[in-house]
Design a protein around this motif. Structure first.
Motif, short mmCIF file in Angstrom:
data_model
loop_
_atom_site.label_atom_id
_atom_site.label_comp_id
_atom_site.label_asym_id
_atom_site.label_seq_id
_atom_site.Cartn_x
_atom_site.Cartn_y
_atom_site.Cartn_z
N THR A 27 21.70 -8.00 1.57
CA THR A 27 20.68 -7.54 1.86
C THR A 27 19.67 -7.32 0.84
N GLY A 28 19.77 -7.29 -0.39
CA GLY A 28 18.66 -7.28 -1.22
C GLY A 28 18.02 -9.03 -1.45
N SER A 29 18.72 -9.77 -1.30
CA SER A 29 18.38 -11.26 -1.09
C SER A 29 17.50 -11.23 0.33
N ALA A 30 17.79 -10.95 1.32
CA ALA A 30 17.07 -10.94 2.55
C ALA A 30 15.86 -10.35 2.55
N PHE A 31 15.78 -9.15 2.04
CA PHE A 31 14.40 -8.69 1.56
C PHE A 31 13.32 -9.47 1.09
N THR A 34 1.02 -1.34 0.11
CA THR A 34 0.02 0.04 0.09
C THR A 34 0.68 1.31 0.08
N MET A 35 1.77 1.51 0.84
CA MET A 35 2.77 2.42 0.88
C MET A 35 3.50 2.68 -0.44
N VAL A 36 3.92 1.57 -1.14
CA VAL A 36 4.66 1.85 -2.29
C VAL A 36 3.78 2.19 -3.60
N LYS A 37 2.53 1.59 -3.60
CA LYS A 37 1.63 2.26 -4.26
C LYS A 37 1.19 3.79 -4.32
N ASN A 38 1.20 4.18 -3.02
CA ASN A 38 0.93 5.54 -2.51
C ASN A 38 2.21 6.33 -2.88
N ASN A 39 3.30 5.71 -3.17
CA ASN A 39 4.64 6.63 -3.39
C ASN A 39 5.26 6.22 -4.34
N PRO A 40 4.81 5.97 -5.56
CA PRO A 40 5.52 5.47 -6.95
C PRO A 40 6.83 5.94 -7.01
N GLY A 41 7.90 5.18 -7.25
CA GLY A 41 9.21 5.51 -7.56
C GLY A 41 9.89 5.72 -6.23
N LYS A 42 9.37 5.86 -5.21
CA LYS A 42 10.10 5.84 -3.94
C LYS A 42 10.86 4.95 -3.03
N PHE A 43 10.55 3.59 -3.74
CA PHE A 43 10.89 2.64 -2.87
C PHE A 43 11.71 1.61 -3.83
N THR A 44 12.66 1.07 -3.37
CA THR A 44 13.16 -0.20 -4.30
C THR A 44 14.25 -1.07 -3.21
N TYR A 45 14.61 -2.09 -3.70
CA TYR A 45 15.74 -2.90 -2.89
C TYR A 45 16.77 -3.26 -3.89
N PRO A 46 18.06 -3.70 -3.17
CA PRO A 46 19.16 -4.22 -4.08
C PRO A 46 18.86 -5.38 -4.66
N ALA A 47 19.33 -5.49 -5.81
CA ALA A 47 19.15 -6.69 -6.53
C ALA A 47 20.04 -8.07 -6.12
N PRO A 48 19.11 -9.23 -5.60
CA PRO A 48 19.87 -10.36 -5.18
C PRO A 48 20.81 -10.65 -6.35
N PRO A 49 21.99 -11.20 -6.22
CA PRO A 49 22.33 -11.68 -4.85
C PRO A 49 23.09 -10.84 -4.05
N ASP A 50 23.19 -9.66 -4.09
CA ASP A 50 23.21 -8.61 -2.99
C ASP A 50 22.80 -9.08 -1.78
#
Length: 402
Positions: free
Chosen positions: A207-211, A189-205
């Motif tokens: 931390t990104g893999s942990a997300f 819901t938060m991401v849809k309400n704030n498009p373009g303001k959220f992301t995560y590191p691409a696995p196999p990084d």
């Protein structure tokens, strides 16, 4: 004059013979080292250099290590050289050295955990079992604790020594995000309400893999996948609801999910610049110092998933072809000492959580341990064999999906 020349030549030859004889003294075998007392190991470590290889991307940790640890080890007459290198490069280095018979390794201590430990253990790249030879491990660590005896589902068997604990979490700017973020649904819901303001590191990084895994835990449930077989089709079927979630999330991400940050450090910089409204970390204790230094917004808060945040332990190991195993053991023992463990809990130094049992620490020393971020509801990591399968599925189903 001739007598002086002869005398100098004689001294030169004697010096070289003595030097060669010292250089050619055979190293103790693994069995001999493991049978030695710690006092004998400590004596042999004096005057040596220990090459410490590990992640070098955290400048705060690097400074702590290069000042505090390096200076403290001088008291043992041991020189420590820290080599910052990504774990994939270190593993390739160890595997390559193993291919060369009688190769003398360049790595004495390696910082690792998870699937990298499993690979190293399965390929007989590690020296040990050694941790029970180190006094601080025996005195201050709860040797029966599951997070000490198992590393991402792989039995440790004293082939590595615990160094610190990590908890995955999302940190967000509460000035921008007013809603609660305690579940994958609320994040969507938060991401849809704030498009373009959220992301995560691409696995196999890491931390990104942990997300991705924490989303799997929240959507699918840890209990439903913790014992899954490392079979790609079975894993794909089990985590499909979470992969569908990530596919649904993708169009609302930074750059519409067409690109991802390659590392957690890059994401942190984006967060600091307010390009995005959230970052991710395995070290929530470091956030306090970054807030105080105005590196990240003062309104930063962390996400505590109702169903639990991933937690794990990171370890130190000694390669089987290390040339200074005695020195490595002394350095590792020091890093498990009360003083070293207390020092690194300070967010100004690092902010890494201790692996020591507080019940075993002397009462007068407990105050030296800084108060750390406490995420009560923590969940263990999946078996190391499952993680590369999840990363592969994410790459195929999310990253490469049109």
């Amino acid at each position: 004059m001739k007598k002086i020349i002869v005398l100098l030549l004689t001294m030169f030859l004697i010096f070289n013979v003595v030097g060669c004889s010292k250089a050619n003294v055979p190293q103790a075998s693994n069995e001999e080292i493991l049978k030695s007392s710690y006092e004998e190991i400590l004596k042999k470590a004096k005057g040596t250099t220990v090459n410490f290889y590990g992640y070098g991307g955290d400048e705060v940790m690097n400074k702590w290590f290069d000042t505090y640890v390096v200076n403290e080890m001088k008291k043992y007459d041991i020189k420590v050289k820290r080599v910052g290198m990504n774990i994939d490069e270190i593993m390739n280095k160890l595997l390559s050295e193993k291919q060369v018979k009688n190769s003398k390794g360049t790595v004495d201590v390696i910082w690792l955990n998870g699937e990298n430990f499993k690979v190293a253990k399965d390929n007989e790249l590690l020296f040990g079992p050694f941790s029970e030879k180190t006094p601080n491990y025996m005195k201050y660590v709860d040797q029966k604790a599951p997070e000490i005896t198992n590393d991402f589902g792989t039995s440790v068997d004293n082939m590595e020594a615990p160094w610190g604990k990590a908890q995955f979490t999302i940190a967000y700017n509460s000035d921008t995000i007013k809603s609660t973020l305690n579940s994958s649904d609320e994040i969507m819901t938060m991401v849809k309400n704030n498009p373009g303001k959220f992301t995560y590191p691409a696995p196999p990084d890491f931390t990104g893999s942990a997300f991705v895994r924490n989303i799997i835990y929240d959507v699918v449930g840890y209990e439903n996948i913790k014992n899954i077989e490392p079979d790609e089709e079975k894993v794909k079927e089990a985590i499909k609801p979470a992969i569908d979630y990530l596919k649904q999330l993708k169009p609302y991400l930074w750059q519409e999910g067409k690109n991802y940050p390659s590392t957690s450090s890059q994401l942190e910089n984006m967060y600091a610049d307010k390009e995005v409204c959230a970052m991710m970390t395995y070290a929530p204790n470091t956030l306090k110092d970054k807030i105080e230094k105005n590196i990240i917004p003062k309104s930063t808060k962390i996400v505590k998933f109702d169903k639990g945040n991933i937690s794990n332990t990171h370890f130190l190991a000694i390669p089987n072809n290390a040339t200074n195993k005695e020195g490595a053991m002394v350095v590792i023992d020091f890093l498990m000492s009360v003083n070293a463990q207390a020092s690194k809990t300070d967010s100004k130094n690092w902010g890494d959580s201790t692996v020591l049992s507080m019940d075993k620490i002397p009462q007068e020393k407990k105050s030296e341990f800084m108060e750390t971020v406490n995420i009560e509801n923590t969940l263990p990591e999946l078996p190391a064999s499952i993680i590369p399968i999840i990363e592969k599925i994410w790459t195929q189903e999310v990253l490469e999906a049109q």
